[in-house]
Design a protein around this motif. Structure first.
Motif, mmCIF file in Angstrom:
data_model
loop_
_atom_site.group_PDB
_atom_site.id
_atom_site.type_symbol
_atom_site.label_atom_id
_atom_site.label_comp_id
_atom_site.label_asym_id
_atom_site.label_seq_id
_atom_site.Cartn_x
_atom_site.Cartn_y
_atom_site.Cartn_z
ATOM 1 N N GLY A 164 38.980 40.238 35.478
ATOM 2 C CA GLY A 164 38.237 39.214 36.217
ATOM 3 C C GLY A 164 38.716 38.974 37.633
ATOM 4 N N THR A 165 39.449 39.928 38.205
ATOM 5 C CA THR A 165 40.007 39.676 39.540
ATOM 6 C C THR A 165 38.932 39.358 40.585
ATOM 7 O OG1 THR A 165 40.068 42.075 39.921
ATOM 8 C CG2 THR A 165 42.116 41.029 39.199
ATOM 9 N N ALA A 166 37.777 40.005 40.470
ATOM 10 C CA ALA A 166 36.733 39.780 41.485
ATOM 11 C C ALA A 166 36.298 38.320 41.509
ATOM 12 C CB ALA A 166 35.530 40.687 41.218
ATOM 13 N N ALA A 167 36.446 37.626 40.389
ATOM 14 C CA ALA A 167 35.978 36.230 40.303
ATOM 15 C C ALA A 167 37.002 35.222 40.824
ATOM 16 C CB ALA A 167 35.602 35.899 38.854
ATOM 17 N N THR A 168 38.102 35.702 41.412
ATOM 18 C CA THR A 168 39.067 34.775 42.008
ATOM 19 C C THR A 168 39.002 34.809 43.523
ATOM 20 O OG1 THR A 168 40.857 36.396 42.178
ATOM 21 C CG2 THR A 168 40.675 35.194 40.088
ATOM 22 N N TYR B 71 32.917 48.836 40.673
ATOM 23 C CA TYR B 71 32.345 48.024 39.589
ATOM 24 C C TYR B 71 33.333 46.957 39.122
ATOM 25 C CZ TYR B 71 34.734 50.984 36.026
ATOM 26 O OH TYR B 71 35.639 51.645 35.250
ATOM 27 N N PRO B 72 32.799 45.834 38.657
ATOM 28 C CA PRO B 72 33.668 44.757 38.163
ATOM 29 C C PRO B 72 34.172 45.091 36.761
ATOM 30 C CG PRO B 72 31.368 44.071 38.056
ATOM 31 C CD PRO B 72 31.377 45.469 38.621
ATOM 32 N N GLY B 73 35.340 44.584 36.404
ATOM 33 C CA GLY B 73 35.931 44.869 35.104
ATOM 34 C C GLY B 73 35.055 44.396 33.954
ATOM 35 N N GLY B 74 35.142 45.105 32.831
ATOM 36 C CA GLY B 74 34.346 44.763 31.671
ATOM 37 C C GLY B 74 34.625 43.360 31.150
ATOM 38 N N THR B 75 35.840 42.872 31.340
ATOM 39 C CA THR B 75 36.185 41.530 30.863
ATOM 40 C C THR B 75 35.258 40.488 31.472
ATOM 41 O OG1 THR B 75 38.492 42.183 30.604
ATOM 42 C CG2 THR B 75 38.048 39.821 30.724
#
Lengths: 251, 251, 251
Positions: free
Chosen positions: B47-51, B72-76
């Motif tokens: 979820g790094t992109a969401a920080t 691409y964003p992580g599957g989590t």
């Protein structure tokens, strides 16, 4: 505007103390742009600040301060200055270099309780944000320090004006303080120290497994220290429940 | 013009999926200048992109896309969005942020096979390059997943439109999937999964010993994932027979 | 002006050979600004230089040279060129790319003593600063190399004109040369090799515990190699007595 804001993952409010062991200006710019809002303190680890040009240090502390972060030199440097009888010079130069915090420790040298109290009080009087640290860098000496002695030091430091007290774990996080030789938490030791008030502590937790365990035990806003510069964002995802280890486990 | 071109070491054509766990723009520029042509996918881990700030994410995805890399964003993050019933919002924002790939996983949450199929199909319909992942982030849950179940999931994902299927190994690469507690390959497990068609898999191999073993087993163009950003060049040397471990062993 | 100069910590004069395994230009700029004066040699590890654009390599070597650092390509690349019968082309291109040093090794290939002597002499004749390396990258082959054979090679290399001889430990520093499987120093092996003259050796010591042990044994100016780029400053603090492990222990 934060990306993926609609997910409602809450920014953490726990303190994060990051270990800067010699970052250059491009790296600091990158760090602040990606994760600056998740950092409370930037520790210039041990004596690294004393190997660089003063103007470079000034440029770095200015960047940290502008981002709302308190930069401070490692406690080892204060210990070396204290042992040399040059504490006033140390405070003066730390201020000149733009540091707004001071770490008071006795990890590498012997410092009596009276001296320690005086140093904390002098640092406060000089206008610094003061963080003390409890623990020895040499594992054998560290093991000689009893839980009762650690508790007593923590309480004394707080009484003398320290804003926070750090539980020492070094950069490696093993065989020291609350961690066993594999880096696992020694529960009884942690519980005894945390009883003083975990919100007054910054627990050094350089390993991810330690960060996960402490967040699951105390919640996302536990104060954590010695976080590597390139793990600050990863820690924030743990705190927000956005990494596998904490997904669905953060209130 | 490549340096030392006269040596005739062939650029690898195998896919390399790099783990970006929060790089800043200077670091991305450095990475693309030094190793951009060796990277096929840039995964913004979990979820790094969401920080981070949305504009920063947009700037990063633009740089990757311009270099021919699928970000691409992580599957989590997709899992968190799915669990919150916000998959449409997730796809919309991923597109808005400039991501051209989507990872579909169930590493941190329970996702039934029908939902998984639907998510893959929806991601394809929305125009994304789709990569799925098989494996659980919690080692105990991962061990409960039989080889037969993994094979079934891989085949189903491919049938439903996934371009590649990742074999999960996390950032650490130990005690998960095809790796034992020391990070060594469990040969029987790998062979059973690779029988489906190793060219449709991306095998996460964060440790150098794993990269070496897989290159020696399958050749330089095996698809490898969760490569640390500062190991991409080193991996390329392994693929080209330019590091001790593979010198003279690459056709 | 160095920060905290009043502490009187002396800059080290021992040689530090840093491992550059693919740094970009921003990272090199950061490195030189923070720690450039502590680096003597920048090794472009193994074949990494041969995966990049020639103009990028030229830009990097120019930066290193301007900082007084000798950049050189990894010995593996010379070995690959030698095996291909293209040593003249290798020297020519290394010069064209701005490398001022050459490493002569046989870590990944078989090179007879006559060829080795010739290569060292040719590199010297071509105007390069020459560093040779003793040790095999494959642990089993390395264990087959006796102490007497290593001593003989070191002496021969020096006689043939090598400026320094490196003791091989690879990037990982374990189960090779003077280190056991845990990375601890094998004292008898080290003593036997150092008897030749430790000031003519560069001892690869990628692990902090190895750096500490060697500094405490030989003093702060022991020549150390394979230092990670982000550990150069930390090593300098060890050399100056500004990190817990060496505080009060440096003359």
């Amino acid at each position: 505007m934060n990306a993926f804001n609609f997910l409602g993952a809450k920014p953490a409010t726990g303190k994060t103390m990051m270990l800067d062991k010699g970052l250059g200006l491009h790296a600091v710019d990158d760090l602040l742009a990606t994760a600056g809002t998740h950092i409370s303190f930037a520790k210039f680890g041990w004596g690294t600040a004393a190997t660089m040009d003063a103007e470079l240090i000034k440029a770095k502390t200015a960047k940290y301060r502008a981002a709302g972060i308190i930069p401070y030199p490692g406690g080892t440097l204060l210990e070396v200055a204290t042992a040399a009888g040059k504490l006033p010079e140390f405070f003066a130069e730390a201020k000149e270099l733009g540091f707004t915090g001071i770490e008071v420790s006795d990890g590498s040298t012997q410092v009596g309780p009276t001296t320690r109290a005086n140093v904390i009080q002098q640092a406060r009087a000089a206008g610094f944000y003061v963080i003390s640290e409890v623990g020895k860098k040499n594992p054998e000496l560290d093991h000689d320090l009893s839980t009762a002695e650690r508790r007593k030091m923590i309480q004394a430091d707080l009484d003398n004006g320290a804003h926070y007290v750090i539980l020492e774990a070094r950069e490696a996080g093993k065989n020291i303080g609350i961690y066993d030789a594999d880096g696992n938490i020694i529960g009884s030791e942690l519980d005894a120290l945390a009883a003083i008030g975990v919100d007054k502590l910054i627990i050094e937790a350089p390993l991810k497994s330690q960060q996960v365990a402490l967040i699951l035990k105390y919640g996302p806003n536990i104060n954590l220290g010695n976080i590597a510069w390139d793990e600050v964002t990863a820690l924030e995802t743990l705190r927000r429940g956005l990494r596998g280890d904490t997904v669905g486990k953060i209130e």
